[in-house]
Design a protein around this motif. Structure first.
Motif: not given
Length: 240
Positions: A46, A49-50, A69, A72-73, A95, A98
């Motif tokens: 999390e 993603a943020e 978010q 993406v998670v 990374t 994402a």
């Protein structure tokens, strides 16, 4: 004199998170996997993603950052099984996953925004029946694409062993997964997208794409001849 309090580590996705991902992938017990994810992987995913969302400032999203978010998670969890121990750092790998997801999603949202902006310019008399053959071909492509992606998902790390090559190949496959969101299929544009997604030079991308094309041709021929392809003996991957 009171002892100074130890500072909390600011590293949210370090070795402990990577070890947890390896344990998660090695476990076959659903309860154990759920516990590992909830207690040791969920927060790093999390937070990563943020941070990616905040770093790259994607423009064309019409939902909240929290919803983006979560999406993406979900994508990272979907691909968690593809992380292999010894193939590099989990932080770098996820990374890229994402970032790739957000790049393609952002491009797709822009395409839809542009289409909506041009709706008023559509001719009043438009007959969708004229697109029958194009639709039929698209349906066949979608079926092949679905089978092909499952095939690559299973064999990607058998065909490529280097972390760089796996990342490039996964970026190519991500373009297939998100093909409906891509506006420009010009070869140069696609190469630029892959470079943006992987930070790899063109000659490395070309090398991986050429290997993939060899396998793609074999898969397509098998599909056109039999309507499917069989990997029970890994024939495509053992042949040169």
């Amino acid at each position: 004199m009171p002892r100074p309090r130890r500072k909390k580590s600011k590293i949210y996705f370090g070795t402990p998170a990577q070890e947890a991902i390896v344990e998660y992938n090695n476990s076959t017990d659903p309860e154990e996997r759920s516990k590992i994810y909830e207690t040791r992987i969920k927060f790093p995913f999390e937070k990563l993603a943020e941070n990616v969302i905040n770093t790259f400032k994607f423009t064309y999203f019409d939902v909240s950052k929290k919803d983006i978010q979560t999406e993406v998670v979900s994508t990272m969890v979907e691909k968690i099984h593809m992380f292999k121990e010894g193939k590099g750092r989990a932080f770098s790998y996820f990374t890229i996953i994402a970032k790739n997801h957000l790049i393609l999603k952002n491009n797709g949202n822009y395409k839809r925004w542009k289409q909506n902006a041009l709706l008023s310019q559509m001719p009043q008399t438009w007959n969708p029946a004229n697109d029958y053959y194009e639709t039929e071909e698209n349906d066949e492509f979608k079926e092949f694409k679905s089978i092909m992606l499952k095939y690559w998902d299973k064999h990607l790390t058998e065909v490529f062993s280097k972390k760089r090559d796996i990342q490039i190949a996964d970026a190519v496959l991500e373009l297939f997964r998100r093909s409906e969101y891509i506006e420009n299929f010009n070869k140069k544009h696609l190469y630029l997208l892959i470079r943006e997604m992987t930070d790899c030079k063109t000659h490395y991308i070309t090398k991986v794409v050429n290997v993939m094309k060899t396998h793609q041709k074999k898969m397509l021929n098998e599909y056109l001849e039999h309507g499917e392809f069989d990997d029970s003996e890994n024939s495509f991957w053992n042949e040169g």
